[in-house]
Design a protein around this motif. Structure first.
Motif, short mmCIF file in Angstrom:
data_model
loop_
_atom_site.label_atom_id
_atom_site.label_comp_id
_atom_site.label_asym_id
_atom_site.label_seq_id
_atom_site.Cartn_x
_atom_site.Cartn_y
_atom_site.Cartn_z
N LEU A 1 70.69 -35.96 35.03
CA LEU A 1 70.62 -36.63 36.33
C LEU A 1 71.96 -37.28 36.63
O LEU A 1 72.72 -37.64 35.72
CB LEU A 1 69.53 -37.71 36.33
CG LEU A 1 68.09 -37.26 36.04
CD1 LEU A 1 67.17 -38.47 35.95
CD2 LEU A 1 67.60 -36.29 37.11
N TRP A 2 72.23 -37.47 37.93
CA TRP A 2 73.45 -38.13 38.39
C TRP A 2 73.12 -39.50 38.97
O TRP A 2 72.05 -39.69 39.55
CB TRP A 2 74.12 -37.30 39.47
CG TRP A 2 74.85 -36.11 38.96
CD1 TRP A 2 74.34 -34.85 38.78
CD2 TRP A 2 76.22 -36.04 38.57
NE1 TRP A 2 75.30 -34.01 38.30
CE2 TRP A 2 76.48 -34.72 38.17
CE3 TRP A 2 77.25 -36.97 38.52
CZ2 TRP A 2 77.73 -34.30 37.73
CZ3 TRP A 2 78.49 -36.56 38.08
CH2 TRP A 2 78.73 -35.25 37.69
N ASN B 1 62.49 -42.90 37.07
CA ASN B 1 61.41 -42.52 37.98
C ASN B 1 61.34 -43.41 39.23
O ASN B 1 60.28 -43.61 39.80
CB ASN B 1 60.06 -42.52 37.26
CG ASN B 1 59.60 -43.90 36.85
OD1 ASN B 1 60.41 -44.80 36.63
ND2 ASN B 1 58.29 -44.07 36.72
N LEU B 2 62.48 -43.87 39.70
CA LEU B 2 62.51 -44.71 40.90
C LEU B 2 62.80 -43.90 42.16
O LEU B 2 62.86 -44.46 43.25
CB LEU B 2 63.58 -45.81 40.75
CG LEU B 2 63.36 -46.78 39.58
CD1 LEU B 2 64.51 -47.77 39.51
CD2 LEU B 2 62.03 -47.49 39.70
N GLY B 3 62.98 -42.62 42.02
CA GLY B 3 63.31 -41.77 43.17
C GLY B 3 64.80 -41.76 43.42
O GLY B 3 65.58 -42.47 42.79
N SER B 4 65.21 -40.92 44.35
CA SER B 4 66.63 -40.77 44.69
C SER B 4 67.02 -41.75 45.78
O SER B 4 66.19 -42.20 46.57
CB SER B 4 66.91 -39.35 45.18
OG SER B 4 66.65 -38.42 44.15
N ARG B 5 68.33 -42.03 45.83
CA ARG B 5 68.89 -42.93 46.83
C ARG B 5 70.24 -42.40 47.28
O ARG B 5 71.03 -41.98 46.44
CB ARG B 5 69.08 -44.30 46.18
CG ARG B 5 68.82 -45.43 47.09
CD ARG B 5 68.82 -46.71 46.33
NE ARG B 5 69.55 -47.64 47.19
CZ ARG B 5 70.10 -48.73 46.83
NH1 ARG B 5 70.06 -49.10 45.58
NH2 ARG B 5 70.72 -49.49 47.68
N GLN C 1 70.25 -40.31 41.43
CA GLN C 1 68.92 -39.87 40.99
C GLN C 1 68.24 -40.82 40.00
O GLN C 1 67.07 -40.65 39.70
CB GLN C 1 69.04 -38.50 40.33
CG GLN C 1 69.56 -37.44 41.27
CD GLN C 1 69.84 -36.13 40.56
OE1 GLN C 1 70.63 -36.10 39.61
NE2 GLN C 1 69.19 -35.07 40.99
N PHE C 2 68.97 -41.80 39.49
CA PHE C 2 68.37 -42.78 38.59
C PHE C 2 69.17 -44.07 38.65
O PHE C 2 70.27 -44.11 39.22
CB PHE C 2 68.28 -42.25 37.15
CG PHE C 2 69.60 -42.22 36.41
CD1 PHE C 2 69.95 -43.26 35.55
CD2 PHE C 2 70.47 -41.16 36.55
CE1 PHE C 2 71.16 -43.23 34.87
CE2 PHE C 2 71.67 -41.13 35.87
CZ PHE C 2 72.02 -42.17 35.02
#
Length: 112
Positions: A46-47, A71-75, A83-84
């Motif tokens: 993940l980035w 697992n907080l979703g993308s921003r 992604q994290f």
């Protein structure tokens, strides 16, 4: 301080990961990097972006074990998809100190 139920905290998936790549992120408002982390076979790579460029060099970050909330979703941040959430605390000098497992840890391992 807000008190939350333990069940709510338990929903946050915190994992050990290994930094694979660090890229400059000149579009960010504060000195930042784009960071790729391997969280093992279950999560994958993940980035994220991190305001770490004032406190770390890319060489210091590469291969470092870190802790991330996966697992907080993308921003979206300055046109980049994070992604994290990479976890850290304020260091004594006011800069960033990344959280890392003190005795090492298995990539992808759960924080508990």
């Amino acid at each position: 301080m807000t008190v939350i139920a333990f069940e709510d905290f338990a929903k946050v998936d915190l994992r050990v990961g290994r930094v694979l790549a660090v890229e400059e992120f000149p579009e960010a408002r504060k000195p930042s990097f784009k960071i790729q982390v391997d969280f093992g076979s279950e999560i994958g790579t993940l980035w994220t972006s991190a305001q770490a460029a004032s406190d770390y060099t890319p060489e210091e970050l590469k291969d470092r074990l870190v802790i991330g909330a996966v697992n907080l979703g993308s921003r979206r941040i300055a046109g980049f998809t994070s992604q994290f959430l990479l976890l850290g605390v304020k260091a004594e000098d006011g800069g960033l100190s990344l959280l890392e497992p003190g005795r090492g840890g298995a990539v992808g391992g759960n924080v508990y």
